[in-house]
Design a protein around this motif. Structure first.
Motif, PDB file in Angstrom:
ATOM      1  N   ASP A  93      91.051  18.691  51.824  1.00 49.20           N
ATOM      2  CA  ASP A  93      91.018  19.988  52.503  1.00 49.20           C
ATOM      3  C   ASP A  93      91.983  20.951  51.813  1.00 49.20           C
ATOM      4  OD1 ASP A  93      90.743  22.083  54.212  1.00 49.20           O
ATOM      5  OD2 ASP A  93      91.703  21.101  55.931  1.00 49.20           O
ATOM      6  N   SER A  94      91.429  22.044  51.297  1.00 50.06           N
ATOM      7  CA  SER A  94      92.240  22.984  50.521  1.00 50.06           C
ATOM      8  C   SER A  94      92.796  24.127  51.358  1.00 50.06           C
ATOM      9  CB  SER A  94      91.393  23.563  49.384  1.00 50.06           C
ATOM     10  OG  SER A  94      90.281  24.279  49.895  1.00 50.06           O
ATOM     11  N   GLU A  98      95.426  26.967  50.067  1.00 55.04           N
ATOM     12  CA  GLU A  98      95.004  28.345  49.832  1.00 55.04           C
ATOM     13  C   GLU A  98      95.904  29.321  50.596  1.00 55.04           C
ATOM     14  OE1 GLU A  98      90.998  28.210  51.110  1.00 55.04           O
ATOM     15  OE2 GLU A  98      90.228  27.320  49.243  1.00 55.04           O
ATOM     16  N   ARG A  99      96.249  28.959  51.825  1.00 54.46           N
ATOM     17  CA  ARG A  99      97.147  29.788  52.626  1.00 54.46           C
ATOM     18  C   ARG A  99      98.512  29.908  51.954  1.00 54.46           C
ATOM     19  NH1 ARG A  99      96.040  27.597  57.124  1.00 54.46           N
ATOM     20  NH2 ARG A  99      97.658  25.997  57.085  1.00 54.46           N
ATOM     21  N   ASN A 100      98.981  28.823  51.390  1.00 59.65           N
ATOM     22  CA  ASN A 100     100.278  28.832  50.719  1.00 59.65           C
ATOM     23  C   ASN A 100     100.249  29.727  49.482  1.00 59.65           C
ATOM     24  OD1 ASN A 100     102.970  28.005  50.511  1.00 59.65           O
ATOM     25  ND2 ASN A 100     102.436  26.323  49.122  1.00 59.65           N
ATOM     26  N   VAL A 101      99.120  29.752  48.806  1.00 60.19           N
ATOM     27  CA  VAL A 101      98.990  30.620  47.636  1.00 60.19           C
ATOM     28  C   VAL A 101      99.048  32.087  48.058  1.00 60.19           C
ATOM     29  CG1 VAL A 101      97.398  31.386  45.818  1.00 60.19           C
ATOM     30  CG2 VAL A 101      97.726  28.942  46.224  1.00 60.19           C
ATOM     31  N   ARG A 102      98.327  32.438  49.112  1.00 63.28           N
ATOM     32  CA  ARG A 102      98.332  33.830  49.582  1.00 63.28           C
ATOM     33  C   ARG A 102      99.733  34.257  50.009  1.00 63.28           C
ATOM     34  NH1 ARG A 102      93.586  32.082  52.208  1.00 63.28           N
ATOM     35  NH2 ARG A 102      94.673  32.068  54.245  1.00 63.28           N
ATOM     36  N   GLU A 103     100.414  33.361  50.698  1.00 66.91           N
ATOM     37  CA  GLU A 103     101.774  33.684  51.153  1.00 66.91           C
ATOM     38  C   GLU A 103     102.712  33.912  49.977  1.00 66.91           C
ATOM     39  OE1 GLU A 103     105.386  31.573  53.726  1.00 66.91           O
ATOM     40  OE2 GLU A 103     103.357  30.724  53.764  1.00 66.91           O
ATOM     41  N   ASN A 104     102.668  33.015  49.002  1.00 74.20           N
ATOM     42  CA  ASN A 104     103.560  33.146  47.847  1.00 74.20           C
ATOM     43  C   ASN A 104     103.177  34.343  46.977  1.00 74.20           C
ATOM     44  OD1 ASN A 104     105.403  30.929  48.168  1.00 74.20           O
ATOM     45  ND2 ASN A 104     103.728  29.538  47.655  1.00 74.20           N
ATOM     46  N   ILE A 150      99.702  27.563  43.270  1.00 69.26           N
ATOM     47  CA  ILE A 150      98.405  27.591  42.575  1.00 69.26           C
ATOM     48  C   ILE A 150      98.110  26.223  41.965  1.00 69.26           C
ATOM     49  CG2 ILE A 150      97.175  28.588  40.617  1.00 69.26           C
ATOM     50  CD1 ILE A 150      98.629  31.212  41.161  1.00 69.26           C
ATOM     51  N   GLN A 151      99.128  25.593  41.403  1.00 67.94           N
ATOM     52  CA  GLN A 151      98.950  24.258  40.821  1.00 67.94           C
ATOM     53  C   GLN A 151      98.600  23.245  41.907  1.00 67.94           C
ATOM     54  OE1 GLN A 151     102.432  22.125  39.207  1.00 67.94           O
ATOM     55  NE2 GLN A 151     101.259  21.946  37.294  1.00 67.94           N
ATOM     56  N   ASP A 152      99.284  23.308  43.048  1.00 73.61           N
ATOM     57  CA  ASP A 152      98.973  22.392  44.147  1.00 73.61           C
ATOM     58  C   ASP A 152      97.540  22.577  44.627  1.00 73.61           C
ATOM     59  OD1 ASP A 152     101.481  21.322  44.030  1.00 73.61           O
ATOM     60  OD2 ASP A 152     102.284  22.477  45.721  1.00 73.61           O
TER      61      ASP A 152
END
Length: 358
Positions: A93-94, A98-104, A150-152
């Motif tokens: 489950d991504s 994806e949420r972490n990417v948007r936040e960062n 992004i890597q994660d």
């Protein structure tokens, strides 16, 4: 007239009745051929062949795992199926990634704007150097956080790293996966590797020989062979079997794959190149000369009878001795014959006849 005594008359009559004496040609001793044992000069057999049971093995076997934790949402791992490089095998489950990417990304944008503001004030002399340094540091931190997120996110998909055979499926869909948990086992079958076990005795006997050829045949497949190339061998014997593993490779056939585990037989021919073309004669054919050199008595047949002829002493160079045979060079050629018994009794140009055992 002289009269012979009557006593001598019978002897005169006997001598008179005998006629003229034999001619010199009739009195000459007829020449005879000496029986000798002849052996052919043969091309030295510098090769030896072995047959080993073999097993097809993969080029390499790898276990794939996720580098992040999450719940499996996609699994496409059919055991025994071939997959191309880059094929999606499983994913987790991504959504949180994806949420972490948007936040960062938002934090990084904010840090960039702050840095631009402080830089403008610093150039006007309205902001101290300390504020500029803090803004630059915050910008770099948010940049690294964004790159890590992004890597994660990319780690949520597991793709085939090469053209592979799916050997094992180790998880099922909807399982929660911890980082480092093995998901599948893949085998590289871009080539077919054949592994054999060679005994210590065979390896030691051929330590100076080269592998001249190797061919594999598959059990149950008639008239189908695969030329092999040597890859490697272990240098430590198995402690139980006292054998060494030797690996050969072959190109995969176009009509299908040689999958790991298939039983086969490998025929290996070994030998040395430097003795190619040398000749063999029986050890008994050698004669040691007074100067410690060697020679043989070469048989020269007559044009009328191939079993009769003459012998001629020729010097030879002596090489390796194998059993009752010796390697020689010079003086003789293949398919000629030499005297192989009683060589000390031979004389130059002696008439001989080949002995044939009944």
């Amino acid at each position: 007239m002289i009269r012979l005594p009557a006593l001598l008359l019978p002897f005169v009559l006997v001598l008179t009745g005998c006629g003229a004496p034999d001619s010199p040609a009739d009195l000459a001793v007829k020449q005879t051929h000496k029986l000798v044992q002849l052996s052919p000069v043969t091309v030295a057999n510098n090769t030896v062949s072995y047959r080993f049971p073999a097993t097809v093995i993969p080029v390499k076997t790898v276990e794939l795992n996720f580098e992040v934790s999450g719940r499996l949402t996609h699994v496409d791992l059919k055991q025994g199926h071939l997959v191309k490089k880059g094929t999606l095998l499983a994913s987790i489950d991504s959504t949180p990634f994806e949420r972490n990417v948007r936040e960062n990304r938002a934090l990084h944008k904010q840090a960039r704007l702050e840095l631009e503001r402080v830089q403008s004030l610093y150039k006007k002399g309205l902001s101290p150097k300390r504020d500029l340094d803090n803004a630059e540091t915050q910008f770099e931190i948010t940049k690294v956080d964004l790159e890590n997120s992004i890597q994660d996110l990319s780690y949520t998909e597991l793709r085939a790293p090469f053209d592979a055979l799916i050997s094992d499926r180790l998880v099922e869909k909807d399982n929660y996966i911890i980082t480092g948990t093995a998901i599948t086992r893949l085998q590289d079958v871009s080539q077919a590797y054949f592994e054999i076990n060679v005994s210590e005795r065979v390896l030691a006997a051929n330590i100076n020989n080269k592998i001249l050829s190797a061919v594999a045949s598959i059990t149950g497949r008639n008239n189908e062979t695969f030329p092999l190339a040597y890859i490697e061998h272990t240098t430590s014997a198995d402690p139980v079997t006292q054998t060494y593993k030797v690996t050969f490779s072959s190109a995969q056939p176009k009509d299908g794959h040689l999958t790991p585990g298939i039983r086969a037989a490998v025929d290996v021919t070994v030998g040395t190149d430097n003795r190619a073309g040398s000749l063999h004669v029986p050890l008994n054919a050698l004669q040691v000369n007074a100067d410690q050199s060697y020679s043989v008595w070469r048989f020269a047949p007559t044009s009328e009878d191939s079993k009769r002829g003459t012998v001629h002493q020729v010097p030879v160079e002596v090489g390796e001795i194998t059993g009752h045979m010796v390697t020689i060079s010079d003086g003789v050629g293949p398919e000629q014959f030499v005297v192989s018994a009683g060589v000390s009794q031979m004389r130059e140009a002696m008439l001989v006849e080949a002995y044939e055992a009944e």
